[in-house]
Design a protein around this motif. Structure first.
Motif, PDB file in Angstrom:
ATOM      1  N   GLU A 173      30.127  49.766  32.013  1.00 48.86           N
ATOM      2  CA  GLU A 173      31.067  48.684  31.756  1.00 48.86           C
ATOM      3  C   GLU A 173      30.811  47.459  32.625  1.00 48.86           C
ATOM      4  O   GLU A 173      30.524  47.573  33.816  1.00 48.86           O
ATOM      5  N   ARG A 174      30.941  46.311  32.012  1.00 47.16           N
ATOM      6  CA  ARG A 174      30.706  45.027  32.674  1.00 47.16           C
ATOM      7  C   ARG A 174      31.570  44.872  33.928  1.00 47.16           C
ATOM      8  O   ARG A 174      31.112  44.355  34.952  1.00 47.16           O
ATOM      9  N   GLN A 175      32.815  45.325  33.856  1.00 43.37           N
ATOM     10  CA  GLN A 175      33.753  45.131  34.958  1.00 43.37           C
ATOM     11  C   GLN A 175      33.301  45.825  36.238  1.00 43.37           C
ATOM     12  O   GLN A 175      33.639  45.392  37.343  1.00 43.37           O
ATOM     13  N   LEU A 176      32.525  46.897  36.113  1.00 44.46           N
ATOM     14  CA  LEU A 176      32.020  47.593  37.304  1.00 44.46           C
ATOM     15  C   LEU A 176      31.167  46.662  38.157  1.00 44.46           C
ATOM     16  O   LEU A 176      31.213  46.714  39.387  1.00 44.46           O
ATOM     17  N   PHE A 177      30.411  45.810  37.492  1.00 45.09           N
ATOM     18  CA  PHE A 177      29.513  44.904  38.214  1.00 45.09           C
ATOM     19  C   PHE A 177      30.243  43.645  38.689  1.00 45.09           C
ATOM     20  O   PHE A 177      29.898  43.082  39.719  1.00 45.09           O
ATOM     21  N   VAL A 178      31.255  43.235  37.935  1.00 49.37           N
ATOM     22  CA  VAL A 178      32.079  42.110  38.383  1.00 49.37           C
ATOM     23  C   VAL A 178      32.830  42.518  39.652  1.00 49.37           C
ATOM     24  O   VAL A 178      32.852  41.793  40.650  1.00 49.37           O
ATOM     25  N   SER A 179      33.441  43.703  39.620  1.00 47.24           N
ATOM     26  CA  SER A 179      34.180  44.201  40.786  1.00 47.24           C
ATOM     27  C   SER A 179      33.258  44.405  41.976  1.00 47.24           C
ATOM     28  O   SER A 179      33.620  44.101  43.119  1.00 47.24           O
ATOM     29  N   GLY A 180      32.066  44.923  41.716  1.00 47.18           N
ATOM     30  CA  GLY A 180      31.105  45.136  42.783  1.00 47.18           C
ATOM     31  C   GLY A 180      30.684  43.840  43.443  1.00 47.18           C
ATOM     32  O   GLY A 180      30.523  43.770  44.669  1.00 47.18           O
ATOM     33  N   TYR A 181      30.517  42.797  42.645  1.00 48.30           N
ATOM     34  CA  TYR A 181      30.140  41.483  43.171  1.00 48.30           C
ATOM     35  C   TYR A 181      31.240  40.925  44.068  1.00 48.30           C
ATOM     36  O   TYR A 181      30.976  40.421  45.171  1.00 48.30           O
ATOM     37  N   LEU A 182      32.485  41.019  43.588  1.00 50.67           N
ATOM     38  CA  LEU A 182      33.616  40.487  44.356  1.00 50.67           C
ATOM     39  C   LEU A 182      33.823  41.270  45.645  1.00 50.67           C
ATOM     40  O   LEU A 182      34.095  40.695  46.710  1.00 50.67           O
ATOM     41  N   MET A 183      33.688  42.585  45.566  1.00 51.26           N
ATOM     42  CA  MET A 183      33.894  43.428  46.735  1.00 51.26           C
ATOM     43  C   MET A 183      32.848  43.147  47.808  1.00 51.26           C
ATOM     44  O   MET A 183      33.148  43.115  48.999  1.00 51.26           O
TER      45      MET A 183
END
Length: 201
Positions: free
Chosen positions: A55-65
């Motif tokens: 899922e795309r959100q996994l990488f968005v969250s990873g970037y923000l974190m």
């Protein structure tokens, strides 16, 4: 005379009002179409995320974190996601992306239960590697040489039927790299197999 002119005045006012209403309606319809098109384009961009990838959100969250951020510009996150896609899908120069390499690795396992276990862990490992590797050069702690090394060592692990054992080693190293306990230069082929020649998976 007044009564004869009154209808003309009223008629002209009505014509003027209807003309304005028509122009306003046309403008509203045009704006609505533009907004709808913009919404469709945004929706289409989200729908373009490859279904075979996590899922795309996994990488968005990873970037923000990674950056301790709560939000980021669309341009920044799309740039990051572009590199994530390259990791999974490969490039013209390096066609063996994570999807192809992990598929071959998993299919080298005969035991059904073991194959399922390795498959699930490969998905999680891929997300961890991609989220770190796709960061900017000055930020990331996993580089392309590390990935090439793991890809080559994967071939040896598959040949030796040591898929799970090797996977556990890489999982540990990835965690140590991301946390800063291990330097990327410490990752080489001999770290995993000392008696095999270096090869591309």
């Amino acid at each position: 005379m007044f009564s004869s002119r009154a209808p003309i005045f009223i008629k002209n006012c009505n014509a003027y009002s209807f003309s304005n209403i028509n122009s306003t309606l046309k403008l509203l319809i045009l704006l609505s179409a533009v907004l709808s098109l913009s919404a469709c384009q945004t929706y289409d961009l989200k729908q373009q995320w490859p279904p075979e990838m996590p899922e795309r959100q996994l990488f968005v969250s990873g970037y923000l974190m990674k950056r301790n951020l709560s939000s980021v510009s669309d341009e920044q996150i799309e740039y990051h996601l572009g590199w994530v896609k390259k990791f999974y899908q490969g490039t013209t120069l390096y066609p063996n992306g994570w999807l192809r390499a992990s598929s071959r690795y998993i299919n080298s396992i005969q035991n059904t239960d073991l194959r399922k276990q390795v498959s699930d862990r490969m998905v999680d490992l891929g997300v961890d590697i991609a989220n770190e590797w796709a960061q900017e050069n000055g930020v990331r702690k996993i580089n392309s040489t590390n990935i090439a090394t793991w890809g080559s060592a994967m071939r040896t692990a598959a040949t030796r039927n040591e898929q799970l054992e090797f996977l556990k080693k890489v999982e540990k190293d990835v965690q140590s790299l991301v946390s800063g306990e291990l330097l990327s230069k410490s990752i080489d082929y001999d770290r995993y197999f000392t008696d095999e020649s270096f090869d591309d998976f």
